[in-house]
Design an enzyme around this catalytic site. Structure first.
Site: not given
Ligand code: PXP
Length: 240
Positions: A6, A9, A42, A44, A48, A69, A100, A154, A191, A214
């Site tokens: 992901n 960031h 994602h 949003r 952001r 996402e 989230t 997921e 997550h 993240h």
């Molecule tokens: N999966 C989903 C559906 C999410 O919303 C997120 C965060 O945007 C992640 C995975 C990844 O989470 P993290 O950034 O904490 O690794």
């Protein structure tokens, strides 16, 4: 077990100053070369981090599957149908949340909301876009997913990552993953995962994909993005 990176960031850092640096597309390319199997972004509602232009640029430039996402809204559905990512992952969104906070509450949705989620699934399927639902590791939620005819979920690992009693949360994830798999639903998870807490999740062979953002982007400040992705890839491969 596939690894989706992901890159939200990277856009967060870019947006702190405006402009174009660092570029999420470049991050996606580095992640691909380091062994990622997919890229997650994602979009949003408040934009952001990832922007509409990022989604178009990612879709145009990257060779890996794109997992978009998004919240289950009319606006996002239209964007998905235009961008045609390989997958859409529906997530709940609250304007004031930092990230989230929980999964979609499918079991508590009223008929109108359920109808709309079904419409997203129907429309996306027409364009070969797979749809997954981000839910808490909870059997009630999975039963509702089964009723909706969804075949990918997921599981939200946030509670497990933040909990003082992570063993209990791990059991919930294992049971949910097993139950969903037995009902022909492909299971992904994500997550809050990091190099340590991913180990026990990687051991759950019902889980076919992890989406991690993240921590990897944070670690890339210290070790570089390529090394951070490779390290995560190696840990998952070692324990799976
Ligand atoms: N999966 C989903 C559906 C999410 O919303 C997120 C965060 O945007 C992640 C995975 C990844 O989470 P993290 O950034 O904490 O690794």
């Amino acid at each position: 077990m596939r690894l989706g990176i992901n890159i939200d960031h990277v856009a967060t850092i870019r947006n702190a100053r405006g402009g174009f640096h660092p570029d999420p597309v470049k991050a996606a390319e580095i992640a691909a070369n380091a062994g990622a199997d997919g890229i997650t972004a994602h979009l949003r509602e408040d934009r952001r981090h990832i922007s509409d232009i990022d989604i178009k640029a990612l879709k145009k430039s990257i060779k890996l599957p794109l997992n978009l996402e998004m919240a289950p809204t009319e606006e996002m559905l239209n964007i998905a149908l235009e961008a045609k990512p390989e997958r859409v992952c529906l997530v709940p969104e609250k304007r004031l949340e930092i990230t989230t906070e929980g999964g979609l509450e499918i079991s508590k949705m009223d008929d109108k909301k359920k109808y709309f989620v079904k419409k997203i699934i129907r429309e996306c399927t027409k364009y070969n876009i797979n749809v997954s639902l981000f839910i808490d590791p909870n059997i009630d939620q999975i039963n509702s997913v089964i009723d909706m005819g969804v075949n990918i979920i997921e599981l939200h690992t946030g509670e497990y990552c933040n909990s003082l009693n992570s063993t209990k949360e791990l059991v919930r994830i294992k049971e949910a993953a097993k139950y969903a798999t037995q009902n022909n639903i492909e299971v992904h998870a994500g997550h809050g995962l990091n190099f340590n807490n991913v180990i026990d999740i990687a051991k759950i062979n019902y889980i076919k994909e992890l989406n991690i953002g993240h921590y990897i982007i944070g670690e890339s400040i210290f070790m570089g993005l390529e090394s951070a992705v490779k390290t995560m890839r190696n840990i998952i491969d070692e324990y799976k």
